[in-house]
Scaffold this motif. Sequence first.
Motif, PDB file in Angstrom:
ATOM      1  N   THR A 163      40.540  34.879  26.831  1.00 50.25           N
ATOM      2  CA  THR A 163      41.779  34.719  27.512  1.00 50.25           C
ATOM      3  C   THR A 163      42.664  34.066  26.265  1.00 50.25           C
ATOM      4  N   THR A 305      50.984  29.378  33.124  1.00 50.29           N
ATOM      5  CA  THR A 305      50.195  29.806  34.171  1.00 50.29           C
ATOM      6  C   THR A 305      48.743  30.606  33.535  1.00 50.29           C
ATOM      7  N   THR A 306      49.013  31.062  32.139  1.00 44.95           N
ATOM      8  CA  THR A 306      47.895  31.781  31.568  1.00 44.95           C
ATOM      9  C   THR A 306      46.613  30.726  31.385  1.00 44.95           C
ATOM     10  N   ILE A 308      45.330  29.109  33.888  1.00 42.34           N
ATOM     11  CA  ILE A 308      44.521  29.116  35.055  1.00 42.34           C
ATOM     12  C   ILE A 308      43.479  30.243  34.627  1.00 42.34           C
ATOM     13  N   SER A 309      43.672  31.327  33.956  1.00 36.02           N
ATOM     14  CA  SER A 309      42.494  32.158  33.695  1.00 36.02           C
ATOM     15  C   SER A 309      41.521  31.819  32.910  1.00 36.02           C
ATOM     16  N   LEU A 311      40.620  28.463  32.885  1.00 34.91           N
ATOM     17  CA  LEU A 311      39.761  27.632  33.793  1.00 34.91           C
ATOM     18  C   LEU A 311      38.721  28.533  34.935  1.00 34.91           C
ATOM     19  N   PHE A 312      39.136  29.378  35.186  1.00 37.07           N
ATOM     20  CA  PHE A 312      38.358  30.150  36.133  1.00 37.07           C
ATOM     21  C   PHE A 312      37.726  31.612  35.795  1.00 37.07           C
ATOM     22  N   LEU A 321      38.521  37.362  40.009  1.00 35.82           N
ATOM     23  CA  LEU A 321      39.696  36.723  39.489  1.00 35.82           C
ATOM     24  C   LEU A 321      40.994  38.060  39.415  1.00 35.82           C
ATOM     25  N   SER A 325      44.223  37.768  41.710  1.00 33.14           N
ATOM     26  CA  SER A 325      45.642  37.999  41.222  1.00 33.14           C
ATOM     27  C   SER A 325      46.190  39.110  41.230  1.00 33.14           C
ATOM     28  N   ALA A 361      52.737  34.070  37.857  1.00 27.82           N
ATOM     29  CA  ALA A 361      51.355  33.291  37.926  1.00 27.82           C
ATOM     30  C   ALA A 361      50.361  34.112  38.236  1.00 27.82           C
ATOM     31  N   SER A 365      47.304  34.686  35.664  1.00 25.74           N
ATOM     32  CA  SER A 365      46.000  34.011  35.838  1.00 25.74           C
ATOM     33  C   SER A 365      44.842  34.874  36.065  1.00 25.74           C
TER      34      SER A 365
END
Length: 451
Positions: A163, A305-306, A308-309, A311-312, A321, A325, A361, A365
């Motif tokens: 990411t 907001t990138t 977020i990806s 983290l998850f 994911l 999204s 977002a 994400s």
Amino acid sequence: MTNQRQIVRERVAVARARTLTMKSHDNINKPISTVGLSLLNIFGGLIFGYNTGVIAGVLQVDEWKSMSQIDLGFLTCSILLGAMIGSLAAGIITERLGRRRPLFVVGILTLIGAIGSSLVPTNLWYVSAFRLVLGLGVGASAIICPLYVGEMAPPEKKGQLGTLFQIAITVGILIGDIIGFGFLHVQYNYRWMFGFGALPGILLFGLLFSIPESTVWREKKSAMKNTQLLLNKDPTNDVGIGALLSRKDGRFALFMGCILAINNQLTGINAFMYFSPKIFEKAGISSNNGQMIATISLVAWNAITTFISTLFVDRLGRRKLTLYSSIVMTVSCLLLALMFLLFNGTTLGVLSIILLFVFIAGFESGVGPLFWIMAIEIFPPECKDVGSSLLNALQWIFNIALSFSFLSLVTLIGQSAIFWIFGGIGVVCLIVMYFLLPETNHKDYQEIKNT
């Protein structure tokens, strides 16, 4: 006698195969710096993001504002055309020469393209030619950097490290917008804007002296040589486009990759980004400085907001994911299409800004960052090079087509209709991905194939 010689040859080949395999396993077990892999994706993403994003500031400069829409479109798309060519070439080159040596070429192309476009006379053809060269480096970096990191990263860190490429793209776009705004009234303004694009290329070039060749590529080449020794077979028949299309799993991976590319490019991201100035204008932000600040705020949100990806991506997995999204993106497009029919004026502008930020977002994400990871992971190991290059070239083609046609399409069919189309494409992609998209997180290719 002939049979005895054949047996001896095969035994020698087997012995060589064992030796080469042991050596390649030794190489694989050598620790690879996580920092080095992170920096590689960061520098590659900055090459991509800054040099494609800085054109927004350049087009605000007096020397270029007076040009026709067709000329401005050509200037904007010259780097995209180069990137498409660079993506296709990278797949062929990396298959034969590895990953490390082509990355040196990426650094050189970035330097030539960025510095050249900053020094030549203010002429559309001169600048576009160097932007085309720069695009070759941009397109190649988008193939080689994620591919190398995907091959060399520990399995538990592949998602997070992957990411970083998209994060760096969004940060590069943000830096491009800030420099474009800051240097707008400085002497030689657009030359500075173009020239700064050489910096990530210099950083990448310096980093490569401390990074080894991909052990996965070395092992693959060794296996191909062993196949040739054992079976007296031409190993080139097992790789490339022919091998990809001749295999059922290769054709399926290419199909799913095309769906990912469509979902990445034709579901509204470019429409939202291109249309954002008009959305801000409808909301009452009419001054040039106000719109520029609003655009920079949007790009900053794009970068934030990138994360977020990051983290998850390893917790939820690639498939979930991507689906989550995509739902956010599709609903945002359909709601915006409906808003254009129900509201107007400032109300429409404010609601559009909210949906604009929600859509961004959703994209950043999941769909945006995961494209670079899954475009590699879904392919059979022997076809990753050529398969990922074809998908990248396809998404550049979509990007070019939208860059040239978006404003004309809006004029022709209206704002609401264009977002109904993007929303409809999103719905189709969601249905296909829900039923067919495999999970690639923490799985080898055989596990992915059996899902």
